[in-house]
Design an enzyme around this catalytic site. Structure first.
Site, short mmCIF file in Angstrom:
data_model
loop_
_atom_site.label_atom_id
_atom_site.label_comp_id
_atom_site.label_asym_id
_atom_site.label_seq_id
_atom_site.Cartn_x
_atom_site.Cartn_y
_atom_site.Cartn_z
CG ASP A 188 3.88 19.69 33.92
OD1 ASP A 188 4.21 19.55 33.01
OD2 ASP A 188 4.95 20.36 34.76
CD GLU A 273 3.40 17.65 28.99
OE1 GLU A 273 2.79 18.52 28.27
OE2 GLU A 273 4.15 17.60 29.64
CB CYS A 346 -6.29 29.56 30.95
SG CYS A 346 -7.23 29.71 32.44
CB CYS A 365 -5.72 33.05 32.25
SG CYS A 365 -6.47 33.32 30.88
CB CYS A 368 -10.29 33.99 32.98
SG CYS A 368 -9.36 32.98 33.64
CG ASP A 375 5.77 23.28 37.10
OD1 ASP A 375 6.03 23.22 35.82
OD2 ASP A 375 6.63 23.37 38.10
ZN LIG Z 1 -8.27 31.68 31.71
#
Ligand SMILES: [Zn+2]
Length: 411
Positions: A188, A273, A346, A365, A368, A375
């Site tokens: 990233d 990316e 996530c 998240c 979860c 990052d």
């Molecule tokens: Zn999650």
């Protein structure tokens, strides 16, 4: 496979040769700016396309109007127009920002594109260039000397600080490399921390300027601005400024090369990316119009400009360019994936929601409860997008349910 490789050497120019280089770079800059203006005007009025062929055809006419242009080698002038054409193609394809005007003492350079026109004597460490003759260049001694392989395609002469350098581009036939045995990695490219790896190891910092250095730069720039135009003191101040900027640039270049070499050399797969610079940085329409007096940037535009600067300072395009050739060179694979939602997803349960990212640095998240450095989480998503057999759904689902339960308990 055919591989292009560039080597950069510092030139030891005589005074008259330095003068020739400054002058040629100046003429090429003039031609670049003129051609860019012509293209911009053509674009504004009726979208008439002023392409390379049309502009190259007008060079002779231009020389008639301004005879001093003929002092620069014709090939270098043509190459300048070709480089501008490439810059526009990159812009239209969304790979680069709109081409900009060149300023004096800023990236002064010119290129000799015709291999028939130069010779390199590696034993005596000198290069023969059109109109310049033989020029000694600096290389290591004995086995430390860099050797050129293959055929020379072009030579670019550029000023950095107060010295001139020659970048020699060679094309060589090399054996296919043995594929690298190593883990796959997603990276990233962040504004804050340069390069974050999916492995979770310490991010690789690409040093920009420290606060002290920024202050120092501002001081040198102010001192330069105060000096009278054309004075010797101004020339001295300019040298100091150029040396300072060159030192920062050298440090950055060194760090970027080390990082990309490490990434390409020790990973079987590198996933990045597919960043469209165009989408993130300013479009030409958003540029402040210098002809309009009292122009103010709307609120937010200044902050965006700061971000643009940060992105471009980190040289994402350069990191990708280096990864492209180094992965081929060392035998690893480079994959570019679409950047959509990599920062909101996530990495544990693949739940995607804007609220997942609580701050610039932290990811949490909402489904979860998976918490991680934002990052690192993005780098993991990039990696799983790039691997055909990404994390299996069941493994992820199991982790997700555990996390959910524990979160409920905590609540
Ligand atoms: Zn999650």
């Amino acid at each position: 496979m055919q591989l292009l490789k560039g080597h950069r050497f510092r030139l030891d120019l005589a005074e008259s040769q330095t003068e020739f280089c400054s002058r040629t770079a100046g003429i090429c800059r003039f031609v670049w700016n003129l051609a860019l203006e012509q293209r911009s005007m053509a674009w504004k009025h009726g979208r008439h396309h002023a392409g390379y062929n049309a502009q190259a055809g007008e060079l002779a006419e231009l020389k008639g109007l301004a005879p001093w242009i003929a002092e620069a080698p014709h090939h270098c002038l043509q190459q300048t127009l070709r480089d501008l054409d490439t810059a526009f193609q990159n812009f239209f394809a969304g790979r680069a920002a709109y081409p900009t005007f060149r300023k004096r003492f800023q990236k002064d350079s010119f290129r000799f594109p015709d291999p028939k026109q130069f010779k390199v004597d590696e034993v005596r460490q000198q290069i023969k260039l059109p109109k310049l003759g033989w020029v000694p260049y600096r290389n290591g001694k004995g086995r430390h000397a860099l050797k050129l392989h293959g055929t020379i395609k072009s030579v670019t002469v550029a000023r950095e600080g107060q010295h001139w350098f020659a970048s020699i581009l060679c094309e060589a036939e090399v054996a296919e490399p043995v594929p690298v045995l190593g883990p796959a990695v997603g990276i990233d490219l962040g504004v804050a921390q340069a390069i974050t790896l999916s492995s979770g190891q310490e991010p690789i910092q690409i040093p920009g300027m420290t606060k002290a250095e920024s202050r120092r730069l501002a001081r040198i720039q102010r001192a330069f601005a105060r000096k009278q135009r054309g004075s010797i003191n101004r020339a001295k101040a300019r040298t100091r400024l150029a040396e300072f900027q060159a030192r920062i640039a050298r440090r950055r270049r060194d760090a970027v090369h080390k990082a990309t070499t490490m990434l390409a050399k020790s990973h079987s797969l590198v996933v990045i990316e597919d960043l469209r610079i165009k989408g993130m940085t300013k479009a030409p329409a958003a540029r402040p119009d210098p002809e309009q007096e009292g122009h103010f940037l709307p609120n937010g535009a200044a902050a965006k400009a700061g971000l643009n600067k940060a992105i471009l300072d980190k040289g994402w395009g350069e990191i990708r360019r280096q990864l492209e050739y180094k992965c081929r060179w060392y035998g690893s694979r480079l994959v570019a994936v679409p950047p959509a939602y990599t920062s909101q997803e996530c990495s544990a349960c693949h739940h995607t929601e804007a609220g997942n990212r609580t701050t610039q640095a932290e990811f949490l998240c909402l489904r979860c409860g998976h918490a991680e450095n934002a990052d690192t989480n993005a780098a993991k998503n990039i990696l799983s997008k790039g691997t055909a057999d990404g994390p299996s759904v069941s493994a992820c689902g199991a982790r997700a349910s555990v996390g959910r339960r524990s979160r409920k308990v905590a609540a």
